[in-house]
Design a protein around this motif. Structure first.
Motif, PDB file in Angstrom:
ATOM      1  N   VAL A 125       0.754  -1.204  -0.102  1.00 35.23           N
ATOM      2  CA  VAL A 125      -0.049   0.063   0.086  1.00 35.23           C
ATOM      3  C   VAL A 125       0.890   1.418  -0.005  1.00 35.23           C
ATOM      4  N   ASN A 126       2.119   0.969  -0.177  1.00 33.66           N
ATOM      5  CA  ASN A 126       3.139   2.083  -0.399  1.00 33.66           C
ATOM      6  C   ASN A 126       3.202   2.988   0.927  1.00 33.66           C
ATOM      7  N   ILE A 127       3.415   2.544   2.007  1.00 33.82           N
ATOM      8  CA  ILE A 127       3.485   3.335   3.183  1.00 33.82           C
ATOM      9  C   ILE A 127       4.579   2.856   4.081  1.00 33.82           C
ATOM     10  N   LEU A 128       5.718   1.832   3.571  1.00 31.24           N
ATOM     11  CA  LEU A 128       6.587   1.336   4.336  1.00 31.24           C
ATOM     12  C   LEU A 128       7.587   2.264   4.890  1.00 31.24           C
ATOM     13  N   GLU A 129       7.801   3.693   4.258  1.00 28.74           N
ATOM     14  CA  GLU A 129       8.587   4.469   4.774  1.00 28.74           C
ATOM     15  C   GLU A 129       8.216   5.186   6.350  1.00 28.74           C
ATOM     16  N   GLN A 130       6.986   5.106   6.369  1.00 31.73           N
ATOM     17  CA  GLN A 130       6.368   5.450   7.668  1.00 31.73           C
ATOM     18  C   GLN A 130       6.266   4.423   8.777  1.00 31.73           C
ATOM     19  N   ALA A 131       6.909   3.397   8.556  1.00 28.70           N
ATOM     20  CA  ALA A 131       6.634   2.332   9.542  1.00 28.70           C
ATOM     21  C   ALA A 131       7.027   2.687  10.749  1.00 28.70           C
ATOM     22  N   ASN A 132       7.814   3.700  11.192  1.00 28.15           N
ATOM     23  CA  ASN A 132       8.292   3.786  12.732  1.00 28.15           C
ATOM     24  C   ASN A 132       7.651   5.103  13.074  1.00 28.15           C
ATOM     25  N   LYS A 133       6.724   5.716  12.437  1.00 34.50           N
ATOM     26  CA  LYS A 133       5.845   6.728  12.826  1.00 34.50           C
ATOM     27  C   LYS A 133       4.835   6.329  13.531  1.00 34.50           C
ATOM     28  N   TYR A 134       3.999   7.499  14.258  1.00 28.78           N
ATOM     29  CA  TYR A 134       2.940   6.936  15.023  1.00 28.78           C
ATOM     30  C   TYR A 134       1.528   7.571  14.254  1.00 28.78           C
ATOM     31  N   PRO A 135       0.458   7.260  14.535  1.00 25.20           N
ATOM     32  CA  PRO A 135      -0.628   7.470  13.488  1.00 25.20           C
ATOM     33  C   PRO A 135      -0.868   9.098  13.401  1.00 25.20           C
ATOM     34  N   ILE A 136      -0.792   9.880  14.687  1.00 21.12           N
ATOM     35  CA  ILE A 136      -0.870  11.253  14.689  1.00 21.12           C
ATOM     36  C   ILE A 136      -0.068  12.062  13.644  1.00 21.12           C
ATOM     37  N   GLN A 137       1.083  11.283  13.362  1.00 22.24           N
ATOM     38  CA  GLN A 137       1.917  12.005  12.553  1.00 22.24           C
ATOM     39  C   GLN A 137       1.776  11.859  10.869  1.00 22.24           C
TER      40      GLN A 137
END
Ligand code: ADP
Ligand code: ADP
Length: 228
Positions: A125-137
């Motif tokens: 779904v093309n979102i791997l680069e955000q894997a370590n972020k939290y939802p609010i970010q």
């Protein structure tokens, strides 16, 4: 092959009939869009599929299993993933941990295997680069993709979407269209509640049009949109 079979399905809230004797089948890999005015029973219908709302009478069969009081809910909710309107991500968990929690708790998947699988679906779904972020970010569209990846980690046969385009800009909408087409190509059945005619026309194999708890019409989109 038939994935979902609905027979005389009714849902009452006290004495109010929210779903009135519905009948239809959905094939494996089919993309169904549910349209209809506000209050016509669209959300209630998809919530019966994962038993957030238990149906009152009639029968519901998903992948050959009869869904009733005896159905194991963790098992059902693994088989039938849902992407909620507000995404319902766990705010205190990173994107990766949002995706690994249910497989680890419900399926007893090892952390290593759960993280491998999460990375695979976050990539899809093309979102791997955000894997370590939290939802609010994350933006709404990014949170939605995490919610889809999280559901996919349970390897569902069916995916339910409640108003998936409501909070999205046109670019994000075309992103979710291509994700849903991807799911269909993998044999995952999708049911989508929406108000967006353009979105419905783009993705639906068939449209279910509801009014006052009844199905008025089930038809491919070309027929639906050319009717007078
Ligand atoms: P839609 O998704 O098409 O807007 P819903 O399935 O949310 O429709 O609601 C169908 C009808 O059932 C509406 O009249 C709504 O007010 C009623 N309804 C939905 N949920 C409940 C509930 N928990 N208790 C009582 N009535 C409900
Ligand atoms: P949606 O149309 O997306 O279902 P609503 O705002 O209608 O959203 O419903 C939000 C929540 O309120 C749902 O959990 C639904 O079951 C509940 N609800 C809706 N209508 C009623 C009602 N008439 N009485 C009690 N609860 C309701």
């Amino acid at each position: 092959s038939i994935m979902i079979s609905v027979r005389n399905l009714s849902k009452l809230y006290k004495d109010f009939i929210a779903l009135n004797r519905l009948n239809f089948d959905v094939k494996r890999g089919e993309k169904i869009v549910i349209l209809g005015p506000s209050g016509s029973g669209k959300s209630t219908l998809i919530r019966c599929f994962n038993r957030i709302e238990p149906h009152s009478s009639g029968s519901l069969t998903i992948n050959g299993q009869i869904i009733n009081d005896h159905t194991s809910l963790p098992r059902l909710r693994g088989m039938v993933g849902m992407v909620f309107q507000n995404y319902n991500l766990f705010p205190h968990l990173s994107v990766l941990d949002n995706c690994t929690l249910a497989p680890r708790l419900v399926r007893r998947t090892s952390r290593h295997d759960a993280e491998d699988m999460a990375r695979r679906f976050l990539t899809q779904v093309n979102i791997l680069e955000q894997a370590n972020k939290y939802p609010i970010q994350l933006s709404g569209g990014q949170q939605q993709r995490v919610a889809i990846a999280r559901a996919l980690c349970m390897r569902p046969d069916v995916m339910l979407f409640d108003e998936p385009t409501a909070a999205l800009d046109p670019e994000a909408i075309s992103g979710v269209v291509s994700i849903i087409n991807d799911l269909a190509a993998q044999g995952i059945t999708t049911l989508c509640v929406t108000h967006e005619m353009g979105f419905a026309r783009h993705i639906a194999d068939r449209i279910i049009f509801m009014d006052q708890g009844c199905i008025l019409e089930i038809t491919p989109p070309d027929t639906f949109f050319t009717n007078p």
